[in-house]
Design a protein around this motif. Structure first.
Motif, PDB file in Angstrom:
ATOM      1  N   LEU A  26       0.675  14.965  -4.969  1.00 35.73           N
ATOM      2  CA  LEU A  26       1.184  15.444  -3.683  1.00 35.73           C
ATOM      3  C   LEU A  26       0.427  14.747  -2.563  1.00 35.73           C
ATOM      4  O   LEU A  26      -0.691  14.248  -2.746  1.00 35.73           O
ATOM      5  CB  LEU A  26       1.065  16.969  -3.577  1.00 35.73           C
ATOM      6  N   GLU A  27       1.069  14.716  -1.394  1.00 36.00           N
ATOM      7  CA  GLU A  27       0.463  14.094  -0.209  1.00 36.00           C
ATOM      8  C   GLU A  27      -0.037  15.182   0.714  1.00 36.00           C
ATOM      9  O   GLU A  27       0.685  16.125   1.050  1.00 36.00           O
ATOM     10  CB  GLU A  27       1.493  13.233   0.516  1.00 36.00           C
ATOM     11  N   TYR A  31       0.832  -1.208   0.000  1.00 39.81           N
ATOM     12  CA  TYR A  31       0.000   0.000   0.000  1.00 39.81           C
ATOM     13  C   TYR A  31       0.865   1.257   0.000  1.00 39.81           C
ATOM     14  O   TYR A  31       0.590   2.223  -0.723  1.00 39.81           O
ATOM     15  CB  TYR A  31      -0.915   0.009   1.231  1.00 39.81           C
ATOM     16  N   ALA A  32       1.908   1.249   0.824  1.00 36.93           N
ATOM     17  CA  ALA A  32       2.775   2.427   0.927  1.00 36.93           C
ATOM     18  C   ALA A  32       3.468   2.721  -0.397  1.00 36.93           C
ATOM     19  O   ALA A  32       3.566   3.875  -0.825  1.00 36.93           O
ATOM     20  CB  ALA A  32       3.805   2.218   2.035  1.00 36.93           C
ATOM     21  N   GLU A  33       3.947   1.679  -1.059  1.00 36.60           N
ATOM     22  CA  GLU A  33       4.665   1.869  -2.329  1.00 36.60           C
ATOM     23  C   GLU A  33       3.735   2.418  -3.408  1.00 36.60           C
ATOM     24  O   GLU A  33       4.189   3.130  -4.312  1.00 36.60           O
ATOM     25  CB  GLU A  33       5.280   0.545  -2.781  1.00 36.60           C
ATOM     26  N   SER A  93       7.481   6.093  -2.614  1.00 39.34           N
ATOM     27  CA  SER A  93       6.253   6.799  -2.971  1.00 39.34           C
ATOM     28  C   SER A  93       6.171   8.200  -2.369  1.00 39.34           C
ATOM     29  O   SER A  93       5.269   8.966  -2.706  1.00 39.34           O
ATOM     30  CB  SER A  93       5.034   5.991  -2.512  1.00 39.34           C
ATOM     31  N   GLY A  94       7.100   8.536  -1.474  1.00 39.48           N
ATOM     32  CA  GLY A  94       7.096   9.875  -0.873  1.00 39.48           C
ATOM     33  C   GLY A  94       6.094  10.051   0.246  1.00 39.48           C
ATOM     34  O   GLY A  94       5.661  11.180   0.517  1.00 39.48           O
ATOM     35  N   LEU A  95       5.703   8.963   0.921  1.00 41.04           N
ATOM     36  CA  LEU A  95       4.733   9.055   2.015  1.00 41.04           C
ATOM     37  C   LEU A  95       5.434   9.468   3.307  1.00 41.04           C
ATOM     38  O   LEU A  95       5.766   8.639   4.153  1.00 41.04           O
ATOM     39  CB  LEU A  95       4.003   7.722   2.203  1.00 41.04           C
ATOM     40  N   LEU A  96       5.637  10.765   3.471  1.00 42.78           N
ATOM     41  CA  LEU A  96       6.357  11.273   4.636  1.00 42.78           C
ATOM     42  C   LEU A  96       5.585  11.037   5.932  1.00 42.78           C
ATOM     43  O   LEU A  96       6.169  10.704   6.962  1.00 42.78           O
ATOM     44  CB  LEU A  96       6.650  12.767   4.449  1.00 42.78           C
ATOM     45  N   GLY A  97       4.245  11.207   5.886  1.00 45.62           N
ATOM     46  CA  GLY A  97       3.440  11.035   7.095  1.00 45.62           C
ATOM     47  C   GLY A  97       3.565   9.643   7.677  1.00 45.62           C
ATOM     48  O   GLY A  97       3.803   9.473   8.877  1.00 45.62           O
ATOM     49  N   LEU A 101       9.694   1.506   5.515  1.00 47.09           N
ATOM     50  CA  LEU A 101      10.372   2.783   5.276  1.00 47.09           C
ATOM     51  C   LEU A 101      10.850   2.891   3.823  1.00 47.09           C
ATOM     52  O   LEU A 101      10.771   3.959   3.214  1.00 47.09           O
ATOM     53  CB  LEU A 101      11.564   2.950   6.233  1.00 47.09           C
ATOM     54  N   ALA A 102      11.328   1.776   3.272  1.00 42.83           N
ATOM     55  CA  ALA A 102      11.768   1.772   1.868  1.00 42.83           C
ATOM     56  C   ALA A 102      10.594   2.058   0.945  1.00 42.83           C
ATOM     57  O   ALA A 102      10.725   2.799  -0.044  1.00 42.83           O
ATOM     58  CB  ALA A 102      12.407   0.437   1.519  1.00 42.83           C
TER      59      ALA A 102
END
Length: 553
Positions: A514-515, A250-252, A288-292, A282-283
């Motif tokens: 953008l997130e 999901y994160a990727e 994907s740039g999911l900083l949150g 974390l990888a």
């Protein structure tokens, strides 16, 4: 009435050592292993072949470089090795062909060439060293094969990407266990053949958690999160690996809400992230740039290892927070090469070229040996700062000072810098002379520089090179069309436009995303389907007017 015996409050050091020795081959803590090894020497039991074999196994598990020296001392001391010694030793040197060959010669000379355990280890070691032919030769020479022998050969072929041959060996197996099925399933997942993978998965007689995790991973890699989630929900038993695969998937894909929701469910099920799971998620956040979500994982870390710190540095750098990445880098007590590389790349990526080069100088001062990845970051830093002479010097130092042969990525960085700075012919000649076939990225960077510096003649040569690659890209055709237009060569512009239409048809729409509040928003050119499209466009218009006003002032 006699009172019941109480357990002793004190255990002898000898008894404690005996307990440690019984499980020595399973020891994965480097610090504990070094202490046990010193005790073994102090008690003069280092000549016991069973103890030595266990020591070699433990050094292999801890990834410490002492297993071969322990084996060498064993030979000098005339301690006889057994088949388990060689099996443990071979496991230490997966990927090191020369040492595997040395051990193989020992095996042959000392009469262990018929031992099935040693042969199975040799098959794995040769395949991990990239020598499939040698692995196959050992397998063919194994007279008494067990199921591990067959599984090792299937695994070797899967590792080499020879899925067709792996299937043939699998079909020839006199007996199979769950490992056999899972290895072949893993092979189909790795080559992306999910139709065959699913068919094989359905045929597995007794699926275990590895079987389910592998098929879920395959659909996550394919990007089919709906099927992955359906299979995940059908699982009877899940472990931390399975949860991690789904959350990372999901994160990727940038699906922050789904990843966070599943993370909550995982914690409710009583699972906690271990170092491997933390690094994996974390990888995915970094990609994907999911900083949150990355920050949430960071907050959950209880014990920081070098590997976790490296993953955090990489995640914060790729998500645009280079300041937080720097704090973590400085707080990392034991830095390894990846720590330095991740930080140098992070700084270079965000335009902090001078800081990246200063960090490289500090790295050299602390006697860390850079590798090819380090120099990609260094050359990128030079590109951002326009440092042509420094880039030439670093490029030369790679081979002369460090013995690193430049790869196409290094040539690409230098060519891009030369082209950007207007040294177009040097960039073109370097692309033609380098020991690799220039790819579309390299020719594209030179072509783009030709547009900036109005070099029509060289642009035409570059377009010819791009056409030889038979890789058509609308961006490159648009660039050459604009170059012709700037030089008032209208015939050339018309031909380029016609070629772009004939070769590419409808141009693909560009997109950006953008997130915001753990939700990823994607925008494509000309698309007004976003629920807040009108407000967004009004704000863009206001920003445009504001920027124009600032420029006029």
């Amino acid at each position: 009435m006699t009172s019941p015996l109480r357990p002793p409050q004190f255990k002898s050091h000898r008894r404690l050592l005996e307990q440690k020795l019984s499980d020595l081959h399973k020891c994965s803590d480097p610090n504990s292993l070094v202490q046990i090894h010193s005790q073994i020497f102090r008690l003069c039991i280092h000549r016991d072949p069973i103890v030595v074999s266990k020591l070699i196994s433990a050094y292999s598990l801890c990834r410490l470089p002492f297993s071969f020296s322990t084996f060498s001392r064993m030979q000098v001391s005339a301690i006889k090795a057994d088949s388990f010694t060689y099996s443990f030793l071979l496991r230490s040197f997966h990927g090191h062909l020369r040492r595997v060959e040395v051990i193989h010669s020992h095996v042959f000379r000392l009469g262990f060439s018929g031992d099935v355990f040693v042969h199975n280890s040799l098959i794995c070691s040769y395949s991990r060293a990239g020598e499939l032919a040698l692995a196959r030769k050992v397998f063919d020479e194994t007279v008494l094969r067990d199921v591990v022998s067959w599984n090792s050969m299937v695994g070797a072929l899967v590792r080499a990407g020879e899925i067709g041959d792996a299937r043939k060996v699998f079909e020839e197996m006199p007996e199979r266990n769950i490992v056999s099925w899972n290895r072949l399933l893993d092979g189909y997942v790795k080559v992306g053949d999910m139709d065959t993978a699913l068919d094989l998965f359905q045929r597995i007689p007794d699926k275990n958690v590895v079987s389910w995790s592998t098929i879920v991973l395959g659909y996550c890699k394919k990007g089919d999160m709906e099927t992955a989630k359906m299979l995940f929900d059908k699982m009877g038993l899940r472990n931390l690996v399975t949860w991690t695969i789904m959350i990372s998937g999901y994160a990727e894909k940038g699906l922050a809400v789904e990843a966070s929701t599943l993370l909550n469910k995982m914690e409710e099920a009583g699972f906690e992230l271990d170092p491997s799971a933390t690094i994996s998620i974390l990888a995915a956040c970094a990609e994907s740039g999911l900083l949150g979500l990355g920050k949430r994982i960071h907050a959950s870390v209880k014990r920081f290892t070098t590997q976790i710190s490296n993953a955090l540095i990489d995640m914060y750098s790729k998500c645009g927070d280079s300041d937080e990445a720097w704090i973590i880098f400085e707080e990392t007590i034991v830095k390894d090469l990846m720590s330095w590389n991740s930080m140098i790349h992070g700084l270079a990526m965000h335009g902090h070229g001078e800081r990246a080069l200063d960090l490289f100088a500090r790295m050299e001062g602390e006697d860390f040996m850079p590798d090819g990845i380090t120099f990609i970051g260094v050359l990128c830093a030079c590109t951002h700062m326009g440092l042509v002479n420094e880039a030439r010097r670093y490029f030369s130092a790679m081979q002369k000072d460090y013995g690193i042969t430049p790869k196409i990525e290094h040539y690409g960085c230098l060519i891009d810098l030369l082209a950007r700075r207007g040294v177009l012919m040097e960039a073109y000649n370097l692309a033609k002379m380098m020991p690799f076939e220039p790819n579309v990225v390299i020719w594209g960077s030179i072509l783009n520089a030709c547009r900036v510096h109005d070099n029509v003649g060289l642009a035409e040569k570059v377009v010819d090179e791009l056409m030889k690659l038979k890789l058509s890209d609308e961006g490159n055709f648009a660039i050459i069309s604009n170059i012709y237009a700037s030089a008032a060569k209208w015939d050339g512009m018309a031909k380029a436009r016609l070629k772009m239409r004939d070769d590419l048809g409808q141009k693909r729409a560009g997109s950006s995303w953008l997130e915001l509040d753990d939700v990823v928003h994607e925008f494509t050119v000309g698309d007004r389907m976003h629920p807040q499209a009108d407000r967004i466009l009004r704000m863009v218009s206001r920003l445009g007017k504001h920027i124009k006003q600032l420029c006029e002032e």
